[in-house]
Design a protein around this motif. Structure first.
Motif, PDB file in Angstrom:
ATOM      1  N   SER A   1       0.210  -0.975  -0.406  1.00 45.79           N
ATOM      2  CA  SER A   1       0.279  -0.108   0.141  1.00 45.79           C
ATOM      3  C   SER A   1       1.072   1.413  -0.325  1.00 45.79           C
ATOM      4  O   SER A   1       0.424   2.180  -0.616  1.00 45.79           O
ATOM      5  N   ILE A   2       1.876   0.701   0.787  1.00 46.02           N
ATOM      6  CA  ILE A   2       2.876   1.878   0.936  1.00 46.02           C
ATOM      7  C   ILE A   2       3.478   2.654  -0.488  1.00 46.02           C
ATOM      8  O   ILE A   2       3.655   3.973  -1.101  1.00 46.02           O
ATOM      9  N   ILE A   3       4.095   1.929  -1.207  1.00 47.45           N
ATOM     10  CA  ILE A   3       4.237   1.780  -2.861  1.00 47.45           C
ATOM     11  C   ILE A   3       3.200   2.046  -3.758  1.00 47.45           C
ATOM     12  O   ILE A   3       3.558   3.085  -4.724  1.00 47.45           O
ATOM     13  N   GLU A   4       2.175   1.703  -3.740  1.00 49.52           N
ATOM     14  CA  GLU A   4       1.180   2.504  -4.873  1.00 49.52           C
ATOM     15  C   GLU A   4       0.679   3.394  -4.212  1.00 49.52           C
ATOM     16  O   GLU A   4      -0.266   3.747  -5.133  1.00 49.52           O
ATOM     17  N   THR A   5       0.625   4.322  -2.956  1.00 47.00           N
ATOM     18  CA  THR A   5      -0.135   5.266  -2.477  1.00 47.00           C
ATOM     19  C   THR A   5       0.388   6.105  -2.343  1.00 47.00           C
ATOM     20  O   THR A   5       1.329   6.974  -1.306  1.00 47.00           O
ATOM     21  N   VAL A   6      -0.052   7.268  -2.997  1.00 51.03           N
ATOM     22  CA  VAL A   6       1.415   8.843  -2.786  1.00 51.03           C
ATOM     23  C   VAL A   6       1.111   9.174  -2.138  1.00 51.03           C
ATOM     24  O   VAL A   6      -0.507   9.520  -1.643  1.00 51.03           O
ATOM     25  N   GLY A   7       1.643   9.842  -0.799  1.00 53.07           N
ATOM     26  CA  GLY A   7       1.702  10.852   0.699  1.00 53.07           C
ATOM     27  C   GLY A   7       1.794   9.463   1.359  1.00 53.07           C
ATOM     28  O   GLY A   7       1.178   9.787   2.760  1.00 53.07           O
ATOM     29  N   ALA A   8       1.648   7.989   1.242  1.00 51.35           N
ATOM     30  CA  ALA A   8       1.902   7.343   2.162  1.00 51.35           C
ATOM     31  C   ALA A   8       2.914   7.199   3.738  1.00 51.35           C
ATOM     32  O   ALA A   8       3.561   7.503   3.169  1.00 51.35           O
ATOM     33  N   ILE A   9       2.713   6.533   4.969  1.00 54.40           N
ATOM     34  CA  ILE A   9       3.643   6.404   5.768  1.00 54.40           C
ATOM     35  C   ILE A   9       3.300   5.384   6.473  1.00 54.40           C
ATOM     36  O   ILE A   9       1.703   5.550   6.707  1.00 54.40           O
ATOM     37  N   GLY A  10       4.460   4.816   7.032  1.00 52.85           N
ATOM     38  CA  GLY A  10       4.585   3.568   7.557  1.00 52.85           C
ATOM     39  C   GLY A  10       5.209   2.907   8.027  1.00 52.85           C
ATOM     40  O   GLY A  10       5.767   3.374   8.494  1.00 52.85           O
ATOM     41  N   PHE A  11       4.687   1.676   8.507  1.00 58.94           N
ATOM     42  CA  PHE A  11       6.428   0.965   9.395  1.00 58.94           C
ATOM     43  C   PHE A  11       6.085  -0.277   9.511  1.00 58.94           C
ATOM     44  O   PHE A  11       5.424  -0.868   9.472  1.00 58.94           O
ATOM     45  N   ILE A  12       7.319  -1.183   8.781  1.00 61.23           N
ATOM     46  CA  ILE A  12       7.602  -2.041   8.409  1.00 61.23           C
ATOM     47  C   ILE A  12       8.706  -2.769   9.601  1.00 61.23           C
ATOM     48  O   ILE A  12       9.328  -1.945  10.189  1.00 61.23           O
ATOM     49  N   SER A  13       8.787  -3.661   9.565  1.00 62.66           N
ATOM     50  CA  SER A  13      10.491  -4.407  10.519  1.00 62.66           C
ATOM     51  C   SER A  13      11.763  -4.007   9.296  1.00 62.66           C
ATOM     52  O   SER A  13      11.133  -4.047   8.205  1.00 62.66           O
ATOM     53  N   LYS A  14      12.338  -3.075   9.606  1.00 63.90           N
ATOM     54  CA  LYS A  14      14.101  -2.856   9.154  1.00 63.90           C
ATOM     55  C   LYS A  14      14.010  -4.103   7.753  1.00 63.90           C
ATOM     56  O   LYS A  14      14.674  -3.915   7.126  1.00 63.90           O
ATOM     57  N   ASP A  15      14.182  -5.182   8.065  1.00 66.02           N
ATOM     58  CA  ASP A  15      14.378  -6.602   6.913  1.00 66.02           C
ATOM     59  C   ASP A  15      13.580  -6.810   6.116  1.00 66.02           C
ATOM     60  O   ASP A  15      13.158  -6.974   4.925  1.00 66.02           O
ATOM     61  N   LYS A  16      12.479  -5.987   5.675  1.00 66.86           N
ATOM     62  CA  LYS A  16      11.519  -5.726   4.628  1.00 66.86           C
ATOM     63  C   LYS A  16      11.605  -5.236   4.082  1.00 66.86           C
ATOM     64  O   LYS A  16      10.166  -4.852   2.900  1.00 66.86           O
ATOM     65  N   VAL A  17      12.710  -3.841   4.142  1.00 67.18           N
ATOM     66  CA  VAL A  17      12.170  -2.371   3.315  1.00 67.18           C
ATOM     67  C   VAL A  17      13.017  -3.288   2.348  1.00 67.18           C
ATOM     68  O   VAL A  17      13.692  -3.832   1.857  1.00 67.18           O
ATOM     69  N   VAL A  18      12.008  -2.547   1.000  1.00 66.33           N
ATOM     70  CA  VAL A  18      12.370  -2.328  -0.631  1.00 66.33           C
ATOM     71  C   VAL A  18      13.393  -1.309  -1.622  1.00 66.33           C
ATOM     72  O   VAL A  18      12.292  -0.224  -0.513  1.00 66.33           O
ATOM     73  N   PRO A  19      13.586  -1.562  -2.122  1.00 68.12           N
ATOM     74  CA  PRO A  19      14.048   0.264  -2.572  1.00 68.12           C
ATOM     75  C   PRO A  19      13.148   0.344  -3.323  1.00 68.12           C
ATOM     76  O   PRO A  19      13.376   2.225  -2.962  1.00 68.12           O
ATOM     77  N   GLU A  20      11.637   0.389  -3.441  1.00 69.18           N
ATOM     78  CA  GLU A  20      10.862   1.210  -4.483  1.00 69.18           C
ATOM     79  C   GLU A  20      10.064   2.104  -3.333  1.00 69.18           C
ATOM     80  O   GLU A  20       8.956   2.885  -3.467  1.00 69.18           O
ATOM     81  N   VAL A  21      10.296   2.327  -1.351  1.00 69.92           N
ATOM     82  CA  VAL A  21      10.032   2.973  -0.399  1.00 69.92           C
ATOM     83  C   VAL A  21      11.038   3.931   0.157  1.00 69.92           C
ATOM     84  O   VAL A  21      12.270   3.665  -0.677  1.00 69.92           O
ATOM     85  N   LYS A  22      10.605   5.050   0.514  1.00 62.78           N
ATOM     86  CA  LYS A  22      12.067   5.361   1.158  1.00 62.78           C
ATOM     87  C   LYS A  22      12.125   5.361   2.739  1.00 62.78           C
ATOM     88  O   LYS A  22      10.267   4.663   3.564  1.00 62.78           O
ATOM     89  N   VAL A  23      12.799   4.954   3.606  1.00 61.46           N
ATOM     90  CA  VAL A  23      12.790   4.844   5.349  1.00 61.46           C
ATOM     91  C   VAL A  23      13.308   6.614   5.177  1.00 61.46           C
ATOM     92  O   VAL A  23      14.021   6.233   5.458  1.00 61.46           O
ATOM     93  N   LEU A  24      12.691   6.856   6.231  1.00 64.26           N
ATOM     94  CA  LEU A  24      12.267   7.880   6.636  1.00 64.26           C
ATOM     95  C   LEU A  24      13.504   7.955   8.517  1.00 64.26           C
ATOM     96  O   LEU A  24      13.493   8.975   8.596  1.00 64.26           O
ATOM     97  N   ALA A  25      13.372   6.990   8.783  1.00 65.51           N
ATOM     98  CA  ALA A  25      13.611   6.913  10.181  1.00 65.51           C
ATOM     99  C   ALA A  25      13.873   5.454  11.023  1.00 65.51           C
ATOM    100  O   ALA A  25      12.662   4.159  10.752  1.00 65.51           O
ATOM    101  N   LEU A  26      14.431   4.706  11.197  1.00 66.54           N
ATOM    102  CA  LEU A  26      14.751   3.945  11.889  1.00 66.54           C
ATOM    103  C   LEU A  26      14.307   3.980  13.532  1.00 66.54           C
ATOM    104  O   LEU A  26      14.593   4.637  13.739  1.00 66.54           O
ATOM    105  N   VAL A  27      13.518   3.049  14.171  1.00 69.88           N
ATOM    106  CA  VAL A  27      13.573   2.692  15.120  1.00 69.88           C
ATOM    107  C   VAL A  27      14.096   1.841  16.445  1.00 69.88           C
ATOM    108  O   VAL A  27      13.964   0.692  16.594  1.00 69.88           O
ATOM    109  N   GLU A  28      15.516   2.131  17.248  1.00 68.22           N
ATOM    110  CA  GLU A  28      15.969   0.732  17.575  1.00 68.22           C
ATOM    111  C   GLU A  28      15.488  -0.204  18.586  1.00 68.22           C
ATOM    112  O   GLU A  28      14.225   0.717  19.543  1.00 68.22           O
TER     113      GLU A  28
END
Length: 128
Positions: A101-128
């Protein structure tokens, strides 16, 4: 001899659609977005907030980072909805749905596990 299983909680990545005009986000900006105080990105696109419907560790870790519980956030969203100030975030059933949904939705923001990040999204922050 005892063996204990350790369940390390993954790092949480705050992700956004590539259209979002930010490369980093502070904890306070993120809280303002999630409580509905920030509704528009600098470029005029609406902020489309995403949440996880499930009670996963990743969700707890994200909201702990914001200094709120999931229950407290739900009450804030309900108040906003009832007062006409905005709708609750789109609640998705899995991190995979969130990512899609984040990839397909203009203006979208959310959160996932760091190990699931793909190049099609921006990472704005990491939570330790």
């Amino acid at each position: 001899m005892f063996l204990f299983a350790t369940h390390a909680i993954a790092q949480v990545a705050v992700i956004a659609n590539r259209s979002v005009p930010m490369d980093k986000i502070s904890e306070s900006e993120l809280l303002d977005i999630y409580v509905g105080d920030i509704k528009w990105w600098e470029n005029g696109d609406p902020v489309i907030v995403h949440d996880l419907a499930t009670k996963e560790n990743i969700k707890s870790k994200f909201y702990n980072y914001l200094g709120k519980s999931s229950v407290r956030m739900k009450s804030i969203w309900l108040k906003n909805m009832l007062s006409g100030e905005g709708d609750p975030p789109k609640a998705l059933n899995s991190e995979e749905e969130m990512l899609k949904s984040i990839i397909e939705t203009v203006g979208a923001i959310g959160f996932i596990s760091k190990d699931k990040v793909v190049p099609e999204v921006k990472v704005l922050a990491l939570v330790e």
